[in-house]
Design an enzyme around this catalytic site. Structure first.
Site, PDB file in Angstrom:
ATOM      1  N   ASP A 163       4.334  64.802   2.766  1.00 32.45           N
ATOM      2  CA  ASP A 163       4.738  66.044   3.434  1.00 32.45           C
ATOM      3  C   ASP A 163       6.266  66.145   3.460  1.00 32.45           C
ATOM      4  O   ASP A 163       6.833  67.216   3.254  1.00 32.45           O
ATOM      5  CB  ASP A 163       4.179  66.050   4.865  1.00 32.45           C
ATOM      6  CG  ASP A 163       2.729  65.637   4.862  1.00 32.45           C
ATOM      7  OD1 ASP A 163       1.931  66.366   4.271  1.00 32.45           O
ATOM      8  OD2 ASP A 163       2.403  64.557   5.389  1.00 32.45           O
ATOM      9  N   HIS A 191      -0.709  64.275   9.470  1.00 35.90           N
ATOM     10  CA  HIS A 191      -0.766  64.687   8.064  1.00 35.90           C
ATOM     11  C   HIS A 191      -1.917  65.679   7.929  1.00 35.90           C
ATOM     12  O   HIS A 191      -3.043  65.324   7.580  1.00 35.90           O
ATOM     13  CB  HIS A 191      -0.979  63.470   7.155  1.00 35.90           C
ATOM     14  CG  HIS A 191      -1.276  63.870   5.736  1.00 35.90           C
ATOM     15  ND1 HIS A 191      -0.365  64.516   4.935  1.00 35.90           N
ATOM     16  CD2 HIS A 191      -2.397  63.755   4.979  1.00 35.90           C
ATOM     17  CE1 HIS A 191      -0.908  64.765   3.755  1.00 35.90           C
ATOM     18  NE2 HIS A 191      -2.149  64.314   3.765  1.00 35.90           N
TER      19      HIS A 191
END
Ligand SMILES: NC(=O)c1ccc[n+]([C@@H]2O[C@H](COP(=O)([O-])OP(=O)(O)OC[C@H]3O[C@@H](n4cnc5c(N)ncnc54)[C@H](O)[C@@H]3O)[C@@H](O)[C@H]2O)c1
Ligand SMILES: O=C(O)C[C@H](O)C(=O)O
Length: 330
Positions: A163, A191
């Site tokens: 990410d 996440h």
């Protein structure tokens, strides 16, 4: 004199991420170009033939740093004396599935593997969970391993680095600055699409990137959804979940943890120590710097109202996930 080999356990070795990851570990990209490794590869019994095939290819690369390999379907063997453990093996999400659909299905894997790490890994084993939902899977492995009192809770981490890297690329393209010039990004939380990619502190050659972009609507309506839903966009495009970029992020995460981030902030999913009001023990994405094999949370960042709201939203999802697996933890 050459260094003693380090044992690296990798689960899901026959899978897509495994295929992108193992060759880079064996070539020294993760632990350094002077660090020999022994790969300890775990996969299910029905995948052992495919693991053997991957081992044949690893052999055919004649990597000077590859000091040995084993393949096994027994976690107690795979994690024995491992100093690094990459927990990749789990069922990936398919088109239309949310990460929480995987929760109970994959959670059981991490109770078994947490117990094996807790009993047999090197007491300083650094654990990275990639298999989704990775924060909660890391939480499960950490909790189970603590029953054996050997590998400390702080060594269990989840992967937010993909990410982080995704957000860096979006910021570079929007600001017109080189990706390598961007410093001080944070991705808070889980996440999952609830993650909060926070670019308020990002600089490029001394300039504030938020000021350069100067577009609050872009942050809310483009940047955050693009980063949050990137995994789903890749599944939609490839018909398979991200693999090479996930392997790359795993390499980045462990390399920086082991070899140091040289003062730069990186995002790691780590057990909270209560910083920023995040309850202790939850595996949450934090900005950290790393040195001598240890990470330290970047402290003192101002949390404005928008950020607090986003940080709480992603935290609430993690609290829900924790609730969903509490029976497994006894
Ligand atoms: N955290 C992240 O940023 C991120 C990014 C991409 C993918 N992922 C996740 O990584 C995981 C693996 O993805 P993939 O694309 O390599 O999947 P894949 O299906 O190609 O491979 C998974 C492998 O794991 C093995 N496996 C399943 N259960 C196992 C167990 N109990 N022990 C050992 N091995 C086991 C399977 O046999 C298979 O070989 C998925 O959960 C996926 O969602 C996470
Ligand atoms: O999104 C997924 O399910 C795969 C992975 O976690 C990703 O972010 O690419």
């Amino acid at each position: 004199m050459s260094k003693a080999p380090v044992r690296v356990a990798v689960t899901g070795a026959a899978g897509q991420i495994g295929y992108s990851l193992l060759f880079r570990i064996a070539s020294g990209e993760m632990l350094g170009k002077d660090q020999p490794v022994i790969l300890q590869l775990l996969d299910l019994p029905q995948a052992q033939k495919a693991v053997k095939g991957v081992m044949m290819e690893l052999e055919d690369c004649a990597f000077p740093l590859l000091a040995g390999m084993i393949a096994t379907d027994d976690p107690n063997v795979a994690f024995k004396d491992a100093k690094v453990a990459l927990l990749v093996g789990a069922r990936p999400r398919g088109p239309g599935m949310e990460r929480k659909d995987l929760l109970t299905e994959n959670a059981k894997i991490f109770t078994v593997q947490g117990a094996a790490i807790g009993q047999y890994a090197d007491p300083d084993c650094k654990v990275l969970v990639v298999g989704n939902p990775c924060n909660t899977n890391a939480y499960i492995a950490k909790e189970v391993a603590q029953k054996f009192g050997r590998v400390p809770a702080k060594n269990f981490t989840g992967m937010l680095r993909l990410d982080h890297n995704r957000a860096l690329s979006q910021l570079a393209s929007k600001s017109g600055r080189e990706v390598s010039s961007l410093k001080n990004l944070v991705v808070w939380g889980n996440h999952s699409p609830t993650m909060y990619a926070d670019y308020r502190f990002v600089t490029s050659n001394g300039d504030g990137v938020k000021g350069l972009i100067n577009d609050e609507a872009w942050n809310r309506d483009v940047f955050l959804p693009t980063v949050g839903k990137r995994g789903a966009a890749i599944i939609e495009a490839r018909g398979l979940s991200s693999a090479a970029s996930a392997a790359n992020a795993a390499i980045d995460h462990i390399r920086d943890w082991v070899l140091g981030s040289k003062g730069e902030w990186v995002t790691m999913g780590i057990p909270s120590d209560g910083s920023y009001g995040i309850p202790e023990g939850i595996i949450y994405g934090f900005p950290v710097t790393t040195e001598n094999g240890e990470y330290k949370i970047v402290q003192g960042l101002e949390i404005d109202e928008f950020s607090r709201e986003r940080m709480t939203h992603t935290l609430n999802e993690l609290l829900e996930e924790r609730e969903g697996v509490k029976d497994l933890l006894g």
